[in-house]
Write a protein that holds these residues in place. Structure first.
Motif, PDB file in Angstrom:
ATOM      1  N   ALA A   1       0.697  -1.274  -0.011  1.00  0.00           N
ATOM      2  CA  ALA A   1      -0.176  -0.085   0.047  1.00  0.00           C
ATOM      3  C   ALA A   1       0.741   1.226  -0.066  1.00  0.00           C
ATOM      4  CB  ALA A   1      -0.920  -0.076   1.198  1.00  0.00           C
ATOM      5  N   SER A   2       1.847   1.210   0.746  1.00  0.00           N
ATOM      6  CA  SER A   2       2.728   2.416   0.842  1.00  0.00           C
ATOM      7  C   SER A   2       3.535   2.718  -0.755  1.00  0.00           C
ATOM      8  CB  SER A   2       3.877   2.077   1.755  1.00  0.00           C
ATOM      9  OG  SER A   2       3.534   2.231   3.236  1.00  0.00           O
ATOM     10  N   VAL A   3       3.871   1.469  -1.265  1.00  0.00           N
ATOM     11  CA  VAL A   3       4.511   1.684  -2.415  1.00  0.00           C
ATOM     12  C   VAL A   3       3.278   2.347  -3.444  1.00  0.00           C
ATOM     13  CG1 VAL A   3       5.315   0.581  -4.623  1.00  0.00           C
ATOM     14  CG2 VAL A   3       5.966  -0.053  -2.402  1.00  0.00           C
ATOM     15  N   LYS A   4       2.225   1.757  -3.514  1.00  0.00           N
ATOM     16  CA  LYS A   4       0.968   2.395  -4.417  1.00  0.00           C
ATOM     17  C   LYS A   4       1.010   3.839  -4.105  1.00  0.00           C
ATOM     18  CE  LYS A   4      -1.236  -1.967  -5.193  1.00  0.00           C
ATOM     19  NZ  LYS A   4      -2.579  -2.699  -5.123  1.00  0.00           N
ATOM     20  N   GLU A   5       0.991   4.260  -2.751  1.00  0.00           N
ATOM     21  CA  GLU A   5       0.797   5.672  -2.395  1.00  0.00           C
ATOM     22  C   GLU A   5       1.607   6.425  -2.934  1.00  0.00           C
ATOM     23  OE1 GLU A   5       0.227   8.180   1.532  1.00  0.00           O
ATOM     24  OE2 GLU A   5       0.406   6.244   1.784  1.00  0.00           O
ATOM     25  N   ALA A   6       2.839   5.880  -2.767  1.00  0.00           N
ATOM     26  CA  ALA A   6       4.252   6.665  -3.487  1.00  0.00           C
ATOM     27  C   ALA A   6       4.331   6.981  -4.782  1.00  0.00           C
ATOM     28  CB  ALA A   6       5.561   5.847  -2.898  1.00  0.00           C
ATOM     29  N   TYR A   7       3.710   5.662  -5.420  1.00  0.00           N
ATOM     30  CA  TYR A   7       3.573   5.913  -7.063  1.00  0.00           C
ATOM     31  C   TYR A   7       2.509   6.856  -7.292  1.00  0.00           C
ATOM     32  CZ  TYR A   7       3.331   3.778 -11.696  1.00  0.00           C
ATOM     33  OH  TYR A   7       3.230   3.986 -13.186  1.00  0.00           O
ATOM     34  N   ALA A   8       1.662   6.936  -6.712  1.00  0.00           N
ATOM     35  CA  ALA A   8       0.536   7.849  -6.974  1.00  0.00           C
ATOM     36  C   ALA A   8       0.914   9.392  -7.006  1.00  0.00           C
ATOM     37  CB  ALA A   8      -0.995   7.660  -6.142  1.00  0.00           C
ATOM     38  N   ARG A   9       1.910   9.508  -5.710  1.00  0.00           N
ATOM     39  CA  ARG A   9       2.265  10.828  -5.219  1.00  0.00           C
ATOM     40  C   ARG A   9       3.306  11.258  -6.336  1.00  0.00           C
ATOM     41  NH1 ARG A   9       6.554  12.111  -1.332  1.00  0.00           N
ATOM     42  NH2 ARG A   9       6.453   9.976  -0.824  1.00  0.00           N
ATOM     43  N   TRP A  10       4.282  10.175  -6.880  1.00  0.00           N
ATOM     44  CA  TRP A  10       5.210  10.626  -7.780  1.00  0.00           C
ATOM     45  C   TRP A  10       4.362  10.821  -9.448  1.00  0.00           C
ATOM     46  CZ3 TRP A  10       9.666  12.455  -8.431  1.00  0.00           C
ATOM     47  CH2 TRP A  10      10.405  12.399  -9.617  1.00  0.00           C
ATOM     48  N   TRP A  11       3.553  10.235  -9.617  1.00  0.00           N
ATOM     49  CA  TRP A  11       2.686  10.410 -10.697  1.00  0.00           C
ATOM     50  C   TRP A  11       1.801  11.903 -10.777  1.00  0.00           C
ATOM     51  CZ3 TRP A  11      -2.607  11.226 -11.027  1.00  0.00           C
ATOM     52  CH2 TRP A  11      -3.312  11.290 -12.055  1.00  0.00           C
ATOM     53  N   TYR A  12       1.465  12.066  -9.334  1.00  0.00           N
ATOM     54  CA  TYR A  12       0.659  13.522  -9.462  1.00  0.00           C
ATOM     55  C   TYR A  12       1.993  14.538  -9.836  1.00  0.00           C
ATOM     56  CZ  TYR A  12      -1.586  17.456  -7.297  1.00  0.00           C
ATOM     57  OH  TYR A  12      -2.116  18.586  -7.121  1.00  0.00           O
ATOM     58  N   SER A  13       3.011  14.280  -9.009  1.00  0.00           N
ATOM     59  CA  SER A  13       3.979  15.471  -9.347  1.00  0.00           C
ATOM     60  C   SER A  13       4.373  15.851 -10.791  1.00  0.00           C
ATOM     61  CB  SER A  13       5.468  15.229  -8.492  1.00  0.00           C
ATOM     62  OG  SER A  13       6.026  14.094  -9.018  1.00  0.00           O
ATOM     63  N   ASN A  14       4.474  14.657 -11.551  1.00  0.00           N
ATOM     64  CA  ASN A  14       4.681  14.676 -12.929  1.00  0.00           C
ATOM     65  C   ASN A  14       3.433  15.168 -13.716  1.00  0.00           C
ATOM     66  OD1 ASN A  14       7.399  13.274 -13.889  1.00  0.00           O
ATOM     67  ND2 ASN A  14       6.301  11.955 -12.056  1.00  0.00           N
ATOM     68  N   GLN A  15       2.386  15.024 -13.125  1.00  0.00           N
ATOM     69  CA  GLN A  15       1.002  15.530 -13.808  1.00  0.00           C
ATOM     70  C   GLN A  15       0.956  17.018 -13.567  1.00  0.00           C
ATOM     71  OE1 GLN A  15      -1.862  14.115 -15.733  1.00  0.00           O
ATOM     72  NE2 GLN A  15      -0.296  12.476 -15.858  1.00  0.00           N
TER      73      GLN A  15
END
Length: 410
Positions: A126-140
């Motif tokens: 779950a933490s990895v998925k959350e980090a992935y979403a956070r990194w995706w959002y920063s790129n967006q």
């Protein structure tokens, strides 16, 4: 009169923004999860804990080691008689239920350790998925920032067209260029924030992630568990139950310790002149006179049983509360996303196009057009934030959701 043909041609060029090029090998969330699970120190430590608990099971339920004694009469070494020796072997005799209770406690410890490992795996995923979403959002956010700048560039081109035809003012063009400068300054800060996020992911992945090529899918609207389950087959709850079972077994061991301890012994003493007396067999009894030490051990074990029972109850309640919280977050995210996709983004896009046309015809205000450009990309950024939070909530819900099978325990 402004010649709209040239302006409309410019609008046609800018109205469709080119999509960013995708990386040749985009990083997926599954790739991140595999890397994190392979290198996580906590999981490695828990695996060692499981191995230690399994080793304890192998030694539990066995008899105590026998005691071998040997004695020698030194003055017989130089005397005329034979050397005096004395041998003795003694063995404590355990109660059968004491051995079984000790083994049950050790086996419960293994079950608890395995559930701890599974729960840690779920949390890490779950933490990895959350980090992935956070990194995706920063790129967006950076991509949408470039889109904002492209929209403002459209306004700059219109201002130049109007100025060429004597319909606009130099101050409008300077105002737009000032807005572009502000956007460039803002981009510098966003790049710095992205670099900080990248560095914060090194402990999780062991490296910096790639800045592009990420794909984040919207979680499906599947039926979710209710928060009224009486029993939950979840690693967190099962670990708490296993610890309670271990505490109960330890209590049984403490109860047995209040009984007398028997010891069987056999020996040989060559100091006896009568050979018939040299071989000796016997039995010893260790009787707890005051019993205070044993009573204290029982009271302590009983308190541990009560503590683990309360902890298991509270763990179950906390899990239900967390499931309810994540369920509400997922449902809310899907509701907000529906409104954004069906109403707010289309309306804001129509508002931007109207502002653009009004500015081109001279009927609109420049500040309104700039504000509309920012609002259009702002609402898209809001949508990206909703997807990020929805992805995070769904990941944590999946970590908390009940399970019927557990491959790790097989």
């Amino acid at each position: 009169m402004i010649r709209y043909t040239g302006i409309q041609a410019v609008l046609a060029v800018f109205i469709t923004l080119s999509a960013p090029a995708m990386a040749e090998s985009p990083e997926t969330v599954e790739q991140w999860i595999d890397e994190a699970l392979a290198n996580n120190a906590t999981l490695g430590a828990l695996q060692s804990t499981i191995e230690a608990a399994e080793a304890e099971v192998e030694g539990s339920g066995t008899w105590a080691d026998p005691v071998v004694k040997y004695g020698l009469a030194p003055e017989t070494l130089e005397g005329p008689n034979m050397v005096g020796h004395r041998f003795e072997v003694s063995q404590k005799l355990p109660w059968p239920d004491q051995l079984s209770a000790s083994r049950e406690a050790s086996e419960a410890g293994v079950v608890a350790a395995r559930h701890d490992s599974l729960w840690q795996t779920r949390k890490l995923t779950a933490s990895v998925k959350e980090a992935y979403a956070r990194w995706w959002y920063s790129n967006q956010a950076i991509e949408l920032h470039h889109e904002t700048r492209a929209l403002v560039e459209q306004l700059a081109e219109i201002a130049r067209q109007r100025l060429d035809y004597g319909e606009g003012s130099q101050s409008d063009l300077i105002r737009i260029e000032t807005e572009l400068d502000a956007l460039d300054i803002q981009l510098v800060g966003m790049k710095a924030d992205q670099a900080r996020i990248s560095a914060s992911l090194i402990p999780l992945l062991g490296r910096r992630p790639q800045p592009a090529g990420l794909t984040l899918t919207i979680p499906p609207r599947t039926p979710m568990a209710t928060d009224s389950l009486a029993e939950i087959d979840h690693p967190l709850v099962q670990a708490a139950k296993a610890r309670a079972a271990e505490a109960r077994a330890r209590l049984d061991v403490a109860e047995v310790s209040r009984r007398p301890v028997f010891t069987a012994s056999a020996g040989y003493n060559s100091l006896w002149a009568d050979k018939s007396k040299r071989w000796i067999v016997g039995i010893g009894v260790q009787v707890p006179l005051s019993g205070q030490r044993q009573k204290s051990a029982v009271r302590k074990a009983s308190a541990e049983v009560s503590r683990h029972r309360w902890q298991a109850t509270q763990t179950h309640r906390d899990l239900l509360a967390s499931i309810g919280d994540m369920t509400a977050a997922v449902q809310s995210g899907h509701g907000r996303l529906k409104i954004l996709d069906e109403r707010r983004i289309p309306n804001q896009r129509a508002h931007w196009e109207a502002s653009l046309n009004e500015l081109a015809s001279g009927a609109g205000r420049l500040e309104d057009a700039i504000s509309s450009a920012r609002q259009l990309t702002g609402v898209k950024l809001t949508r990206a934030a909703v997807i990020r939070d929805l992805f995070r909530a769904r990941a944590h819900y999946e970590a908390l959701s009940p399970t019927q099978t557990n491959a790790l325990l097989n």
